[in-house]
Scaffold this active site. Sequence first.
Site, PDB file in Angstrom:
ATOM      1  N   HIS A  19       0.823  -1.216   0.000  1.00 50.79           N
ATOM      2  CA  HIS A  19       0.000   0.000   0.000  1.00 50.79           C
ATOM      3  C   HIS A  19       0.856   1.265   0.000  1.00 50.79           C
ATOM      4  CE1 HIS A  19      -3.572  -2.413   0.175  1.00 50.79           C
ATOM      5  NE2 HIS A  19      -2.963  -3.146   1.097  1.00 50.79           N
ATOM      6  N   ASP A  48       2.666   1.776  -3.024  1.00 47.49           N
ATOM      7  CA  ASP A  48       2.905   2.087  -4.448  1.00 47.49           C
ATOM      8  C   ASP A  48       1.951   3.127  -5.007  1.00 47.49           C
ATOM      9  OD1 ASP A  48       0.707   0.331  -4.682  1.00 47.49           O
ATOM     10  OD2 ASP A  48       1.569  -0.807  -6.353  1.00 47.49           O
ATOM     11  N   GLY A  67      -6.007 -15.585  -8.297  1.00 48.54           N
ATOM     12  CA  GLY A  67      -6.574 -15.144  -7.015  1.00 48.54           C
ATOM     13  C   GLY A  67      -5.774 -15.612  -5.813  1.00 48.54           C
ATOM     14  N   GLY A  98      -2.797 -14.200  -4.855  1.00 45.67           N
ATOM     15  CA  GLY A  98      -1.869 -13.160  -4.408  1.00 45.67           C
ATOM     16  C   GLY A  98      -0.544 -13.186  -5.144  1.00 45.67           C
ATOM     17  N   LEU A  99      -0.494 -13.839  -6.314  1.00 49.75           N
ATOM     18  CA  LEU A  99       0.771 -13.909  -7.051  1.00 49.75           C
ATOM     19  C   LEU A  99       0.720 -13.101  -8.345  1.00 49.75           C
ATOM     20  CD1 LEU A  99       1.496 -17.718  -6.540  1.00 49.75           C
ATOM     21  CD2 LEU A  99       2.551 -15.813  -5.334  1.00 49.75           C
ATOM     22  N   SER A 100      -0.305 -12.269  -8.478  1.00 45.13           N
ATOM     23  CA  SER A 100      -0.394 -11.326  -9.588  1.00 45.13           C
ATOM     24  C   SER A 100      -0.555 -11.962 -10.950  1.00 45.13           C
ATOM     25  CB  SER A 100       0.861 -10.462  -9.631  1.00 45.13           C
ATOM     26  OG  SER A 100       0.627  -9.305  -8.965  1.00 45.13           O
ATOM     27  N   SER A 159      -3.031 -11.512 -12.975  1.00 48.60           N
ATOM     28  CA  SER A 159      -3.565 -10.588 -13.985  1.00 48.60           C
ATOM     29  C   SER A 159      -2.474  -9.670 -14.525  1.00 48.60           C
ATOM     30  CB  SER A 159      -4.755  -9.787 -13.453  1.00 48.60           C
ATOM     31  OG  SER A 159      -4.393  -9.039 -12.325  1.00 48.60           O
ATOM     32  N   ASP A 203       2.884  -4.547  -9.424  1.00 51.69           N
ATOM     33  CA  ASP A 203       2.814  -5.891 -10.003  1.00 51.69           C
ATOM     34  C   ASP A 203       3.279  -5.899 -11.458  1.00 51.69           C
ATOM     35  OD1 ASP A 203       1.656  -6.190  -7.549  1.00 51.69           O
ATOM     36  OD2 ASP A 203      -0.388  -6.481  -8.297  1.00 51.69           O
TER      37      ASP A 203
HETATM   38  C1  GLA Z   1      -2.272  -5.018  -5.133  1.00 49.11           C
HETATM   39  C2  GLA Z   1      -2.031  -3.936  -6.175  1.00 49.11           C
HETATM   40  C3  GLA Z   1      -0.634  -3.317  -6.024  1.00 49.11           C
HETATM   41  C4  GLA Z   1      -0.367  -2.880  -4.580  1.00 49.11           C
HETATM   42  C5  GLA Z   1      -0.745  -3.994  -3.608  1.00 49.11           C
HETATM   43  C6  GLA Z   1      -0.627  -3.559  -2.184  1.00 49.11           C
HETATM   44  O1  GLA Z   1      -1.427  -6.121  -5.375  1.00 49.11           O
HETATM   45  O2  GLA Z   1      -2.151  -4.470  -7.482  1.00 49.11           O
HETATM   46  O3  GLA Z   1      -0.475  -2.248  -6.910  1.00 49.11           O
HETATM   47  O4  GLA Z   1      -1.062  -1.695  -4.286  1.00 49.11           O
HETATM   48  O5  GLA Z   1      -2.037  -4.498  -3.839  1.00 49.11           O
HETATM   49  O6  GLA Z   1       0.705  -3.269  -1.875  1.00 49.11           O
END
Ligand code: GLA
Length: 420
Positions: free
Chosen positions: A48, A50, A136, A138-140, A142, A186
């Site tokens: 939180h 970025d 979904g 938490g490994l990004s 998308s 991400d």
């Molecule tokens: C998600 C968002 C990121 C970042 C995090 C929290 O992953 O995609 O840009 O804000 O939450 O750090």
Amino acid sequence: MIPEELSAEIEDGLARLGSELHAEGIDLDLAERHLFRAPGRVNLIGDHTDYNGGLVLPAAIDLAVYLACVPSEGVYLVSLSESGTLAITSDGDSALDGRPIPPWGAYPRGVLAELAREGRPPAGFSGVVASSIPVGRGLSSSAALEVAVATAALALAGFELDAWRTAEACRRAEERYAGVECGIMDQAVSVMGKAGFACLIDTARHTFEHIPVPRSIDIVVIDSGIRRELAGGEYNRRRRECSAALDALRSSKEFAGLEHLCDLRPDDIGRFVELLPVELARRVRHVVTENARVERVCRILREVAASDPHDPPSRLLRELGAVLEESHRSVVADFGAGHPTTDRIVELAAAESGYIGARQTGAGWGGAVVVFCTAGAGGRLGQSILDALPGEEQAIPAERPSAATPSYHVCVVSDGASEI
Ligand code: GLA
């Protein structure tokens, strides 16, 4: 490089797409094949920050999105895990042959539209998207999809765009086409990652630096199985709270020239809490202290990496663990983004041998925990935490309406996106 089981499925997928399009009078030259890869990520620290002009320290990992494609008129894409063919013009502007855009297609479409705004000439390509990143968790996944599409689209058009603008185009795609007002982390790490290194990204200055992930440390991601909905949820609400806090501080005499919340230092806390409602002050305190923790973790990682990999100084590892745990407490207590299950995972991790430190990572409200432990201990530690979880899951069924089975992954810190 590409997992074997995916490689066979990609071949089948391409052959199917080829015959589907052939039936419609479009012929793909499957011999002209290119393969692109864009990694998922784990955020080591800096959550939180970025979207508040701060620092983040994510690392690209071995799980990735792959895009196998050939040049074509227009863009036709299928996904191995999602249904529906995406058929759009190569500037992402409109659907081809009046076909509906499948939900997952919003991401590639958004990327093509944003790259067109950056001046990418409209060069089409068609192919198959495959992913080893669970969705979904938490490994990004998308961001990796967006960056895979961007990397392919830029390469096949022979158009160069620097790393930051590429990541920013992908971030805008997510915001404008998927409705998530995410920060740049991400997408940036998926573009800029480097094997063996985390990426220290300065989101205000648009710069980045690679920080070694010591060989003496394993990075394990434990997914709690708790799904979080980013779009329209708490995440967007927190963004608004942060910008309300920034506005309130700017309207004071003392912080009139403040550009970002992360320009504040922990020393300023005593002064800004006076100026903000209690809850907003806590949000800002998290953001400001978290930003400072990123710098501390970078210093420690550099020192550990420079030390004997078989005998890293325990003083440094203890300090690292303390910073990670402080980050976890801060995101839970001050930012209000915690969850009982991720708390429990952090607690369970701390009881394992080889444990160095742990914190909830990513957006939060469930999602994943990142655990740092002694090299070689990751697999055992991950399994042991999972073994301890199921009983607790049953105890709180109401909180887990859409829960998936918890899982863990010992990360291999990898390179950013490229053609392979
Ligand atoms: C998600 C968002 C990121 C970042 C995090 C929290 O992953 O995609 O840009 O804000 O939450 O750090």
